[in-house]
Design an enzyme around this catalytic site. Structure first.
Site, PDB file in Angstrom:
ATOM      1  N   GLU A  49     -18.901 -16.499  90.420  1.00 28.05           N
ATOM      2  CA  GLU A  49     -19.375 -15.683  89.282  1.00 28.05           C
ATOM      3  C   GLU A  49     -20.806 -16.119  89.038  1.00 28.05           C
ATOM      4  OE1 GLU A  49     -20.877 -14.564  86.195  1.00 28.05           O
ATOM      5  OE2 GLU A  49     -19.595 -15.996  85.136  1.00 28.05           O
ATOM      6  N   CYS A  83     -24.686 -14.864  81.334  1.00 28.20           N
ATOM      7  CA  CYS A  83     -24.770 -14.024  82.526  1.00 28.20           C
ATOM      8  C   CYS A  83     -24.481 -12.569  82.191  1.00 28.20           C
ATOM      9  CB  CYS A  83     -23.822 -14.534  83.607  1.00 28.20           C
ATOM     10  SG  CYS A  83     -22.117 -14.746  83.066  1.00 28.20           S
TER      11      CYS A  83
END
Length: 454
Positions: free
Chosen positions: A230, A264
């Site tokens: 990720e 993010c």
């Protein structure tokens, strides 16, 4: 040669603690202990593992303020956000304690056998490399499903949040999980391959930068280990001409500037149809002016410092480079040590860092779109593909556009967020694999076919 990691309070650069690094022999003992723990843990009844995960949630909630203060001291987010992070970790544990047993039930599949089905067995030890921006949530997001599936965990956390890493190890122990089911290693990157290469480790998960993901993904491939990455994101937030611009601006403000912009899945590129750009921009800039930056432990503060000096210096360089290429700084943008004033850039175009790169801090980029098709093209013209937000009153049209966006998740009239009920992850340079929901639960399981003929 680095012999210890330092934990430094970002707001005033005060040294909190130092943590000595482990040597190769200590790391080998951790691996051996994880292997021994797996032998018992994966045979522990699933319902018992669920009970223990509920106890983890209880420990988190009982000591919420203590853990939240530690988060704020080590990485700088405001205390109210840290409290919310700890609560979200508890929710995630409770969610999997309730739902994982059903999710892990054998799945019957018709075939030419008399009976055929799939079972979901744990694979063993999973090595996790986690970041500093959500020092508890990033770990619990992966750990709760991995543990209830029957795996053991070795955690390498970011150097600036070693206190959080050790606190989480203690949380699992206090909740009653067997010793060594969850262990922390205090190591630098030179020890990472030692762990990934070891046959005890069967899976690797990383949340972090594209550069780190590339390196770890290569090691996982070299040593043939299951991996989930990720990575970064430059999430677009698209505002169409029929959108509620006040709602879009309010959610844009929260998405971009919470956690001092260090997320993010924060919206980073605001792509707005020209006919509503002025209304959206006015509301967003006013919201930014109302933010209050300061000591993250103080009441009323909405924006703390960035987590490290080098991070604040880097985003200042990206902002300055974008301005030199033609972007206009509308508000904020000043820096004092790690304290970076929330900023908005207008007239952002391709070729600027504010368009092409991930700005991991409190800077919003405003990009004008001629129409909806142009907005989609701008959104997809990026190396990342993590999340996207889309604002429109025409839900049917918005759903059609959502299918055209290159992202792991599209949130219509809402902020991109992680939720244990929904799969989470990205495409392109944002990584691969999924966390959360039943998809994330099964990433580190052996999806085993059982075929029976009488």
């Amino acid at each position: 040669m680095i012999r210890s990691f330092s934990s430094i309070h970002p707001f005033d650069q005060r040294l909190i603690a130092e943590y000595p690094l482990m040597d190769a022999a200590q790391v080998d003992r951790v691996l051996e202990n994880s292997s021994a723990a797996f032998a018992d843990w994966h045979t522990t009844p699933l319902q018992r593992r669920a009970e223990l995960l509920n106890k983890v949630a209880e420990v988190l909630r009982r000591n919420k303020e203590q853990y939240a203060t530690l988060i704020t001291m080590e990485m700088g987010k405001v205390l109210s956000e840290s409290m919310g992070e700890v609560e979200k970790c508890a929710w995630n544990c409770a969610y999997y304690a309730e739902h994982a047993p059903a999710m892990l039930e054998p799945e019957i599949l018709p075939s030419d056998a008399d009976n055929s089905y799939v079972v979901f067995d744990p694979i063993g030890c999973v090595f996790a490399i986690m970041p500093w921006n959500f020092p508890f949530w990033q770990v619990f997001r992966f750990a709760a499903p991995a543990l209830i599936a029957g795996n053991t965990i070795i955690l390498k956390h970011a150097p600036n949040v070693c206190g959080c890493a050790l606190a989480m190890e203690q949380i699992f122990r206090e909740a009653g999980l067997p010793e060594h089911v969850f262990q922390t290693v205090i190591i630098d990157t030179d020890r990472v391959e030692q762990i990934i290469a070891n046959d005890i480790v069967q899976g690797v998960t990383l949340t972090g930068s594209e550069r780190a993901g590339s390196a770890v993904g290569a090691l996982a491939g070299k040593h043939i280990k299951t991996s989930v990455l990720e990575l970064g994101g430059s999430d677009p937030l698209i505002v169409l001409r029929d959108a509620d611009t006040e709602l879009a601006a309010r959610i844009a403000l929260q998405s971009r500037f919470q956690n001092a912009g260090q997320s993010c899945i924060a919206s980073k590129r605001f792509i707005v149809e020209a006919s509503v750009k002025d209304d959206f921009l006015h509301a967003l800039v006013q919201g930014v002016r109302n933010l209050k930056q300061g000591d993250p432990l103080a009441p009323g503060i909405t924006t703390g410092p960035m987590a490290r000096l080098d991070l604040a210096e880097e985003i200042a360089k990206q902002q300055q480079a974008s301005v030199r290429k033609g972007a206009a700084l509308l508000v904020g943008g000043d820096r004092h040590d790690a304290n970076f004033q929330p900023a908005v850039l207008e007239h952002v175009t391709k070729g600027m860092p504010a368009f092409d790169e991930e700005l991991f801090g409190p800077v919003a980029s405003i990009i004008a779109a001629k129409d909806a098709d142009h907005a989609v093209a701008l959104a997809n013209d990026n190396r990342y593909g993590l999340g996207a937000s889309l604002f429109s009153r025409d839900i049917e049209h918005a759903q059609q556009i959502a299918r055209r966006l290159n992202a792991g998740g599209v949130f219509i009239n809402a902020m991109v967020k992680s939720d244990p009920r929904l799969p989470f992850g990205g495409i392109k340079k944002s990584g691969y694999g999924r966390e959360l929901s039943h998809y994330g639960l099964k990433e580190f399981t052996n999806i085993k076919t059982v075929y029976i003929k009488h």
